[in-house]
Design an enzyme around this catalytic site. Structure first.
Site, PDB file in Angstrom:
ATOM      1  CG  ASP A   1      32.874  18.880  41.041  1.00  0.00           C
ATOM      2  OD1 ASP A   1      32.905  18.890  39.799  1.00  0.00           O
ATOM      3  OD2 ASP A   1      32.007  19.456  41.727  1.00  0.00           O
TER       4      ASP A   1
ATOM      5  CG  ASP B   1      36.463  -6.740  27.237  1.00  0.00           C
ATOM      6  OD1 ASP B   1      35.315  -6.240  27.072  1.00  0.00           O
ATOM      7  OD2 ASP B   1      37.317  -6.205  27.982  1.00  0.00           O
TER       8      ASP B   1
ATOM      9  CG  HIS C   1      33.477  -4.017  28.693  1.00  0.00           C
ATOM     10  ND1 HIS C   1      34.719  -3.653  28.231  1.00  0.00           N
ATOM     11  CD2 HIS C   1      32.618  -3.145  28.106  1.00  0.00           C
ATOM     12  CE1 HIS C   1      34.614  -2.630  27.412  1.00  0.00           C
ATOM     13  NE2 HIS C   1      33.346  -2.298  27.315  1.00  0.00           N
TER      14      HIS C   1
ATOM     15  CD  GLU D   1      37.070  -3.197  31.381  1.00  0.00           C
ATOM     16  OE1 GLU D   1      36.493  -3.946  30.562  1.00  0.00           O
ATOM     17  OE2 GLU D   1      37.660  -2.166  31.040  1.00  0.00           O
TER      18      GLU D   1
HETATM   19  P1  PGA Z   1      31.241   1.038  21.988  1.00  0.00           P
HETATM   20  O1  PGA Z   1      31.452   0.728  23.531  1.00  0.00           O
HETATM   21  O2  PGA Z   1      29.779   1.013  21.772  1.00  0.00           O
HETATM   22  O3  PGA Z   1      31.849   2.402  21.837  1.00  0.00           O
HETATM   23  O4  PGA Z   1      31.958  -0.031  21.229  1.00  0.00           O
HETATM   24  C1  PGA Z   1      30.585  -0.088  24.200  1.00  0.00           C
HETATM   25  C2  PGA Z   1      31.253  -0.480  25.490  1.00  0.00           C
HETATM   26  O5  PGA Z   1      32.485  -0.569  25.504  1.00  0.00           O
HETATM   27  O6  PGA Z   1      30.555  -0.690  26.478  1.00  0.00           O
END
Ligand code: PGA
Length: 239
Positions: A72, A104, A106, A111
């Site tokens: 929210d 990448d 993640h 990230e």
């Molecule tokens: P995707 O995403 O399975 O849609 O590629 C996975 C992620 O980015 O954790």
């Protein structure tokens, strides 16, 4: 670590769903005994989730969803994250965390450069992730959120078991970084090298950057891995 290699996305999804189903049934859940499954979003795990829903509809598997975050407008986001961590603890921890990864590397929205001991928190998204998620927002980059709430790497590391689904040639380099190089916060999925129970389920395309030796070794173990999904247990039969 286990690495399970299937021919394509559909077979990888089905294998993963069968494995999850069997793990839940073997746990023998009951009235006050829950098997806690961590399920983030993403199109890679989607095929596997669809299969699980099929098993659920057939009565082979029983589960219920738990709402995670309250998004929210005026909510205190960090308080939400802290409450989420508390909910996991109260549930006795996560038994099996299932997730996909980004190209990448993640895991969830951790990230590159995320702390490998991070907990649930608000994260700024990397441009790669924003681009990858534009497909959910009519391809319009301006509509894609730039921040997200996510479990931390440390939160996932606390799960008793971790399953990572990786499919497609665009994720091949990430799989290589995940398992053939060292633990590195720039490829947060590599943290699971230090988890006692990790299973990577991938398709052929995702193995393209791996050494032939690695692929041959794990393919040679498929007869062992397949024992985990064959037969497929069912709650109906009281397995
Ligand atoms: P995707 O995403 O399975 O849609 O590629 C996975 C992620 O980015 O954790």
């Amino acid at each position: 670590m286990r690495l399970v290699i299937l021919d394509n996305y559909d077979l990888a999804s089905e294998w993963a769903a069968k494995y999850i189903c069997n793990r839940i049934i073997q746990f023998r859940p009951g009235q006050d005994r829950y098997f806690t499954l961590g399920l983030p979003t993403g199109s890679t795990p989607l095929g596997c989730y669809k299969k699980l829903i099929e098993y659920h509809k057939n009565g082979d598997l029983s589960f219920k969803y738990v709402k995670t975050f309250n998004m929210d407008e005026y909510v205190d986001l960090q308080a939400e994250c802290d409450a989420f961590e508390k909910k996991i603890k109260e549930a006795g921890g996560i038994d099996l965390f299932v997730g996909g990864i980004g190209p990448d590397g993640h895991i969830a929205f951790n990230e590159p450069g995320s702390s490998l001991v991070s907990r649930t928190r608000l994260k700024t998204l990397a441009m790669d992730t924003i681009l990858a998620n534009a497909k959910y927002f009519d391809g319009d980059l301006s509509k894609v959120p730039t921040m997200a709430l996510t479990v931390g790497v440390g939160t996932v590391m606390d799960a008793r078991e971790v399953m990572i689904l990786i499919t497609g040639a665009h994720k091949a380099f990430a799989l290589y970084k995940a398992i053939e190089e060292g633990v590195n916060h720039m490829w947060t999925v590599s943290a699971f090298q230090q988890h006692p129970r990790t299973i990577f389920v991938c398709d052929e395309d995702a193995t393209l950057e791996l050494r032939v030796k690695t692929v041959k070794y794990f393919k040679g173990l498929m007869h062992v891995h397949n024992k985990l999904v064959d037969p497929l247990y069912s709650m109906k039969e009281g397995n």
